[in-house]
Scaffold this active site. Structure first.
Site, short mmCIF file in Angstrom:
data_model
loop_
_atom_site.label_atom_id
_atom_site.label_comp_id
_atom_site.label_asym_id
_atom_site.label_seq_id
_atom_site.Cartn_x
_atom_site.Cartn_y
_atom_site.Cartn_z
N THR A 133 24.32 -5.46 24.42
CA THR A 133 25.09 -6.23 25.40
C THR A 133 25.82 -7.40 24.75
OG1 THR A 133 24.79 -7.71 27.28
CG2 THR A 133 22.91 -7.48 25.85
N ASP A 134 26.87 -7.87 25.43
CA ASP A 134 27.57 -9.07 24.94
C ASP A 134 26.74 -10.34 25.17
OD1 ASP A 134 27.82 -9.26 27.72
OD2 ASP A 134 30.02 -9.47 27.72
N GLU A 135 25.69 -10.24 26.02
CA GLU A 135 24.93 -11.46 26.34
C GLU A 135 24.21 -12.03 25.13
OE1 GLU A 135 22.78 -11.72 29.94
OE2 GLU A 135 24.20 -10.48 31.04
N TYR A 159 16.15 -12.05 29.05
CA TYR A 159 16.77 -10.72 28.85
C TYR A 159 17.59 -10.70 27.57
CZ TYR A 159 20.41 -7.17 29.18
OH TYR A 159 21.30 -6.15 28.89
N LYS A 163 17.15 -8.55 24.07
CA LYS A 163 18.16 -7.62 23.54
C LYS A 163 18.58 -8.07 22.13
CE LYS A 163 19.88 -4.52 25.18
NZ LYS A 163 19.52 -3.07 25.26
P1 NAD Z 1 19.21 0.09 34.15
O1 NAD Z 1 18.22 -0.98 34.41
O2 NAD Z 1 20.06 0.60 35.25
O3 NAD Z 1 18.47 1.37 33.53
C1 NAD Z 1 17.46 1.26 32.56
C2 NAD Z 1 16.75 2.60 32.48
O4 NAD Z 1 15.74 2.49 31.47
C3 NAD Z 1 16.05 3.01 33.77
O5 NAD Z 1 16.31 4.36 34.06
C4 NAD Z 1 14.59 2.79 33.47
O6 NAD Z 1 13.73 3.67 34.18
C5 NAD Z 1 14.55 3.04 31.97
N1 NAD Z 1 13.40 2.37 31.31
C6 NAD Z 1 13.02 1.07 31.48
N2 NAD Z 1 11.92 0.83 30.74
C7 NAD Z 1 11.63 1.99 30.09
C8 NAD Z 1 10.62 2.35 29.17
N3 NAD Z 1 9.68 1.48 28.76
N4 NAD Z 1 10.63 3.61 28.69
C9 NAD Z 1 11.57 4.51 29.09
N5 NAD Z 1 12.52 4.22 29.96
C10 NAD Z 1 12.56 2.96 30.45
O7 NAD Z 1 20.08 -0.43 32.94
P2 NAD Z 1 21.63 -0.18 32.62
O8 NAD Z 1 22.44 -1.19 33.32
O9 NAD Z 1 21.93 1.24 32.78
O10 NAD Z 1 21.66 -0.56 31.07
C11 NAD Z 1 21.40 0.43 30.07
C12 NAD Z 1 21.49 -0.22 28.71
O11 NAD Z 1 22.79 -0.78 28.53
C13 NAD Z 1 20.52 -1.37 28.51
O12 NAD Z 1 20.02 -1.31 27.20
C14 NAD Z 1 21.36 -2.62 28.72
O13 NAD Z 1 20.84 -3.70 27.98
C15 NAD Z 1 22.69 -2.16 28.19
N6 NAD Z 1 23.87 -2.81 28.78
C16 NAD Z 1 24.03 -2.89 30.12
C17 NAD Z 1 25.20 -3.46 30.64
C18 NAD Z 1 25.44 -3.54 32.13
O14 NAD Z 1 26.43 -4.15 32.54
N7 NAD Z 1 24.61 -2.94 32.98
C19 NAD Z 1 26.18 -3.95 29.78
C20 NAD Z 1 25.98 -3.85 28.40
C21 NAD Z 1 24.83 -3.27 27.90
O1 DAU Z 2 27.24 -8.76 30.09
C1 DAU Z 2 26.49 -7.58 30.09
C2 DAU Z 2 25.32 -7.73 31.02
O2 DAU Z 2 25.85 -7.68 32.35
C3 DAU Z 2 24.25 -6.67 30.83
O3 DAU Z 2 23.69 -6.82 29.56
C4 DAU Z 2 23.16 -6.80 31.90
O4 DAU Z 2 22.22 -5.75 31.76
C5 DAU Z 2 23.81 -6.72 33.26
O5 DAU Z 2 22.84 -6.90 34.27
C6 DAU Z 2 24.90 -7.78 33.39
O6 DAU Z 2 24.33 -9.11 33.40
P1 DAU Z 2 24.87 -10.26 34.39
O7 DAU Z 2 23.81 -11.27 34.54
O8 DAU Z 2 26.22 -10.71 33.98
O9 DAU Z 2 25.04 -9.35 35.72
P2 DAU Z 2 24.73 -9.64 37.25
O10 DAU Z 2 25.35 -8.52 38.01
O11 DAU Z 2 23.28 -9.91 37.48
O12 DAU Z 2 25.53 -10.95 37.54
C7 DAU Z 2 26.94 -11.01 37.31
C8 DAU Z 2 27.39 -12.42 37.64
O13 DAU Z 2 27.26 -12.61 39.07
C9 DAU Z 2 26.54 -13.49 37.00
O14 DAU Z 2 27.36 -14.58 36.64
C10 DAU Z 2 25.57 -13.90 38.11
C11 DAU Z 2 26.38 -13.69 39.36
N1 DAU Z 2 25.61 -13.31 40.56
C12 DAU Z 2 24.75 -12.26 40.46
C13 DAU Z 2 23.99 -11.88 41.56
C14 DAU Z 2 23.02 -10.73 41.45
C15 DAU Z 2 25.79 -13.98 41.75
O15 DAU Z 2 26.61 -14.91 41.85
N2 DAU Z 2 25.05 -13.60 42.83
C16 DAU Z 2 24.14 -12.59 42.78
O16 DAU Z 2 23.45 -12.31 43.81
#
Ligand code: NAD
Ligand code: DAU
Length: 352
Positions: A133-135, A159, A163
């Site tokens: 992730t970019d975080e 988190y 990562k």
């Molecule tokens: P998600 O939470 O939707 O899915 C995570 C999946 O991992 C789930 O299916 C869960 O059951 C599985 N999991 C969790 N713990 C596990 C374990 N111990 N063993 C096996 N499986 C397990 O997450 P996502 O949003 O799909 O993110 C997927 C990946 O991409 C993550 O590594 C996250 O850090 C990265 N990522 C997410 C975003 C985003 O915006 N969502 C952006 C950049 C990177």
């Molecule tokens: O940047 C990549 C990341 O983006 C991934 O690594 C994470 O897995 C993914 O969850 C996401 O993280 P964020 O914290 O940016 O996503 P989230 O959707 O939780 O929140 C997006 C923005 O919106 C953040 O600034 C917090 C804000 N927010 C979120 C929620 C859930 C609100 O204002 N209200 C809310 O109820």
């Protein structure tokens, strides 16, 4: 040829698996623990499809991973499995350390043992693709340039720290043991199958239910949004052509303030599913900010664009419209994920 995907029942992982079979018949072994975020309904269209082997299991289970590697002899591991929600990491960081750090460590060790025993092309062609992730880069100031791959790591939440730790492990396993790794660091994804604890799907499902739309702090925090299948195509590009040991940032040059995202979702719903009670924006409610809330993320995607020719297919306008349309067309999926566990989380995070 086979690939092993971890976390392929989650949001991005399931999109990746579905997308994979649109352009390939190469089998996928999908290892997922089915935590609250994992959902086999996402993969329902693959039921009975011999190309997809689902295994319910934990990435911390070394014996299971050894067994899967020996049985299926994958040419690559694409590692999505993680705890992914920042707010949950603030309430309970333990699960993040276990899955994101210990789980990645376990997977790396299993991959190292498997890869070390391979010969010839099987060995030279093997890849461990770490999805990150970019975080990990921390928070940008308004005038700062977007995150390049060389940006220092400054994770701010449990988190992102977990990562970042996993990224460092992947790097070290390449540097020390020569494990053939690539890492991608992507910005915020959105699209189908996004669990409604995250901003965009939460706003859609709350609006449709006539519930408040909780905006943290002043709503001026900036995220850089990428449609999920564009992330998937970026991963495929890096898996196929990325240089070993390198990292690639993936993003769509779509910086938006949270409040503008919420207003866009409201406007699309006003158009596609008007509410007789009035515009959805009436539900916007400013709430207490997230502790340690990062102000701005932005990705410099020039490396993957230049070196691998990757480009996103969706603009934010096309992607967000598709996303809202998907939620409107999949109300059964939404209803099914709003289980007791989901309701417990919502009341813990947002109060009654
Ligand atoms: P998600 O939470 O939707 O899915 C995570 C999946 O991992 C789930 O299916 C869960 O059951 C599985 N999991 C969790 N713990 C596990 C374990 N111990 N063993 C096996 N499986 C397990 O997450 P996502 O949003 O799909 O993110 C997927 C990946 O991409 C993550 O590594 C996250 O850090 C990265 N990522 C997410 C975003 C985003 O915006 N969502 C952006 C950049 C990177
Ligand atoms: O940047 C990549 C990341 O983006 C991934 O690594 C994470 O897995 C993914 O969850 C996401 O993280 P964020 O914290 O940016 O996503 P989230 O959707 O939780 O929140 C997006 C923005 O919106 C953040 O600034 C917090 C804000 N927010 C979120 C929620 C859930 C609100 O204002 N209200 C809310 O109820």
């Amino acid at each position: 040829m086979t690939i092993l995907v971890t976390g392929g029942a989650g949001f991005i992982g399931s999109n990746f698996v579905l997308d994979w079979f649109k352009s390939s018949d190469e089998p996928v072994v999908n290892l997922d623990a089915l935590t609250y975020a994992g959902n086999l309904e996402n993969l329902a269209s693959l039921q009975g499809d011999a190309r997809h082997v689902f295994v319910k299991g934990d990435i911390c289970d070394r014996a299971l991973i050894d067994h899967l590697l020996a049985e299926h002899q994958p040419r690559a591991i694409v590692h999505f499995a993680a705890e992914s929600h920042v707010d949950r990491s603030i309430h309970g960081p333990g699960a993040f350390m276990r899955t994101n750090v210990e789980g990645t460590f376990t997977l790396l060790e299993a991959a190292r043992a498997y890869w070390s025993a391979l010969q010839g092309e099987a060995k030279s062609g093997f890849r461990f693709h770490h999805v990150s992730t970019d975080e990990v880069y921390g928070s940008l100031k308004p005038q700062d340039p977007p995150f390049a791959e060389t940006h220092a790591y400054e994770p701010n939440s449990p988190y992102s720290a977990s990562k970042a730790a996993s990224d460092h492990l992947v790097r070290a396993w390449h540097h020390t043991y020569g494990l053939p790794v690539v890492t991608t660091n992507c910005s915020n994804n959105y699209g189908p199958y996004h669990f409604p604890e995250k901003l965009i799907p939460l706003m859609i499902v709350n609006a449709l239910a006539g519930k408040p739309l909780p905006v943290y702090g002043d709503g001026q925090q900036i995220r850089d949004w990428l449609y999920v299948t564009d992330h998937c195509s970026g991963i495929r590009a890096v898996l196929a052509g990325g240089t070993l040991g390198e990292t690639y940032n993936i993003g769509g040059w779509n910086e938006k303030a949270n409040i503008d995202i919420v207003k866009t979702v409201c406007a699309l719903l006003d158009e596609l599913r008007p509410d007789p009670a009035g515009p959805y924006a009436r539900l916007i409610t400013y709430v207490t900010d997230r502790p340690g809330h990062d102000r701005r993320y932005a990705i410099d995607a020039r490396k993957i664009e230049r070196d691998l020719g990757w480009r996103p297919a969706e603009t934010f306008e096309t992607g967000i419209r598709k996303t809202v349309q998907w939620y409107l067309a999949n109300e059964a999926w939404v209803a099914n994920v709003q289980s007791g566990g989901y309701r417990d989380w919502v009341s813990q995070q947002y109060g009654a």
